[in-house]
Design an enzyme around this catalytic site. Structure first.
Site, short mmCIF file in Angstrom:
data_model
loop_
_atom_site.label_atom_id
_atom_site.label_comp_id
_atom_site.label_asym_id
_atom_site.label_seq_id
_atom_site.Cartn_x
_atom_site.Cartn_y
_atom_site.Cartn_z
N ASP A 1 -8.24 -6.44 1.39
CA ASP A 1 -7.55 -6.15 0.12
C ASP A 1 -8.16 -7.00 -1.00
OD1 ASP A 1 -4.22 -5.67 1.55
OD2 ASP A 1 -5.90 -4.29 1.31
N ASP B 1 -16.47 -4.13 9.28
CA ASP B 1 -16.85 -2.97 8.46
C ASP B 1 -17.97 -3.40 7.52
OD1 ASP B 1 -14.80 -3.11 5.54
OD2 ASP B 1 -15.31 -4.72 6.91
N HIS C 1 0.84 -1.21 0.00
CA HIS C 1 0.00 0.00 0.00
C HIS C 1 0.87 1.25 0.00
CE1 HIS C 1 -3.38 -2.58 0.53
NE2 HIS C 1 -2.86 -3.11 1.60
N1 56B Z 1 -12.09 -4.73 8.04
C1 56B Z 1 -11.38 -3.71 7.54
N2 56B Z 1 -12.02 -2.56 7.23
C2 56B Z 1 -11.26 -1.57 6.71
C3 56B Z 1 -9.89 -1.66 6.49
C4 56B Z 1 -9.49 -0.43 5.92
C5 56B Z 1 -8.16 0.03 5.48
N3 56B Z 1 -7.06 -0.69 6.04
C6 56B Z 1 -6.03 -0.95 5.08
C7 56B Z 1 -4.94 -0.01 5.19
C8 56B Z 1 -3.79 -0.64 5.41
C9 56B Z 1 -4.00 -2.06 5.59
O1 56B Z 1 -3.18 -2.75 4.70
C10 56B Z 1 -5.42 -2.31 5.27
O2 56B Z 1 -5.56 -3.01 4.08
C11 56B Z 1 -10.63 0.36 5.83
N4 56B Z 1 -11.66 -0.36 6.30
C12 56B Z 1 -13.08 -0.04 6.29
O3 56B Z 1 -13.57 -0.41 5.00
C13 56B Z 1 -14.62 0.50 4.63
C14 56B Z 1 -14.14 1.24 3.39
O4 56B Z 1 -14.17 0.35 2.30
P1 56B Z 1 -14.14 0.98 0.80
O5 56B Z 1 -15.40 1.85 0.71
O6 56B Z 1 -14.15 -0.24 -0.09
O7 56B Z 1 -12.86 1.78 0.71
C15 56B Z 1 -14.82 1.44 5.80
O8 56B Z 1 -15.75 0.88 6.70
C16 56B Z 1 -13.43 1.41 6.44
O9 56B Z 1 -13.49 1.76 7.82
C17 56B Z 1 -9.23 -2.88 6.83
O10 56B Z 1 -8.02 -3.08 6.69
N5 56B Z 1 -10.04 -3.87 7.34
#
Ligand code: 56B
Length: 319
Positions: free
Chosen positions: A297, A217, A53
């Site tokens: 991801d 989420d 990322h």
């Molecule tokens: N369960 C879970 N929910 C996560 C994340 C992340 C970002 N983390 C990343 C950053 C560095 C790490 O490598 C992670 O990959 C955002 N969200 C949630 O998703 C939703 C947004 O979705 P979309 O509209 O598609 O972008 C929103 O509720 C947001 O709060 C996660 O990791 N896990």
């Protein structure tokens, strides 16, 4: 003071009593088997948080921890009412949507010399300054911008009053254990992202990180249904397909989020058992945080294939 059950105990209770959402144990086992070879890859581990990322901080500095705290203060509710009309942010030649649009806007502000990750700054930001930093490159503004302004002022003020404006100070005071978090997904993802940005070392060596659950989420439930580890009743599927907007605490929302947490706990359990049968103890490499990051991801990378699986819509500051 009332003691809440842990997120995992809550999830098991919800899964055992859920009416419209069911965890498919065989489906969870199949997902675990499909991940068997992936979990030993380098980018499944902690390193993937940075290597996969480009918008994430690449350092493990105090500034990087401040970045995580700011981003996770605002890490909620990016879904748009109309799929084709979304909040987007252009940054360094790429257009970002959803969670990544938040990160792009933060990095854009930092490049413009705005100290957006400093508590001293965001504790007293005005609404207009917040609107400027998180301005959209489309007609659609960032959702809940007023709430985000309030949260920035609130969290900045608390950080200044209790931790000298530094979240790293708060982390140091947690004596290398994750905070006692309740069900709130944002508290858990803040701990996980702090662990990740510090690469699990030094102040970030939380020895109980494995007791975190996945972060419920609106994307993880979607990918679990897509992978057939979780199922919705026809009645719930109909409501989701109609774009019903639920409210925090609605039965359907609680069942979706609780069953997602329980389903991922089963996937982790099965993965550990598969490696255990081969005499390998993978508890350092497999936990709910790393499984969550992988699935989240995966959901982003397979958006097209998953378009027939609706996500649940709650406009709130909790996820
Ligand atoms: N369960 C879970 N929910 C996560 C994340 C992340 C970002 N983390 C990343 C950053 C560095 C790490 O490598 C992670 O990959 C955002 N969200 C949630 O998703 C939703 C947004 O979705 P979309 O509209 O598609 O972008 C929103 O509720 C947001 O709060 C996660 O990791 N896990």
């Amino acid at each position: 003071m009332e003691v809440f059950p842990s997120p995992l105990e809550s999830a098991k209770f919800i899964a055992d009593n859920s009416k419209d959402v069911s965890v498919d144990e065989e489906g969870a086992r199949r997902v675990a088997e499909s991940l068997f070879d992936k979990v030993s890859a380098a980018d499944f581990g902690l390193a993937g948080w940075k290597s996969l990322h480009e918008l994430n901080p690449q350092a493990a500095s105090e500034e990087a921890v401040d970045w995580v705290f700011l981003v996770d203060t605002l890490n909620f509710s990016f879904w748009s009412e109309q799929e084709e009309q979304k909040y987007l942010v252009k940054y360094k030649g790429k257009t970002h949507s959803g969670y990544w649009s938040l990160c792009a806007a933060v990095n854009r502000a930092l490049d413009d010399g705005i100290p957006i990750t400093r508590a001293l700054y965001y504790a007293t930001m005005t609404l207009d300054q917040v609107k400027h930093v998180f301005r959209s490159d489309t007609e659609v503004p960032m959702p809940l911008i007023e709430e985000r302004h309030r949260l920035l002022n609130e969290s900045g003020t608390v950080l200044l009053e209790r931790f000298g404006g530094s979240f790293l100070t708060c982390v140091k005071m947690s004596k290398k254990s994750k905070k006692k978090v309740s069900f709130y997904k944002r508290a858990q993802i803040l701990v996980a992202d702090t662990w990740s940005v510090l690469e699990g070392k030094g102040d970030g060596s939380f020895d109980d990180i494995s007791s975190l659950t996945i972060f419920a989420d609106y994307r993880i439930p979607q990918v679990l249904v897509h992978l057939k580890a979780m199922k919705y009743s026809e009645e719930l599927m109909k409501k989701l397909r109609e774009g019903t907007v639920f409210h925090s605490g609605d039965k359907e929302e609680v069942e979706i989020r609780g069953c997602s947490i329980w389903c991922c706990a089963l996937i982790c359990k099965h993965l550990l058992e598969l490696y255990d049968k081969k005499g390998q103890d993978m508890r350092e490499k497999i936990n709910a945080v790393l499984l969550d990051y992988y699935l989240w991801d995966y959901a982003r990378d397979h958006r097209e294939e998953m378009k027939d699986i609706p996500f649940h819509r709650v406009r709130c500051i909790y996820y």
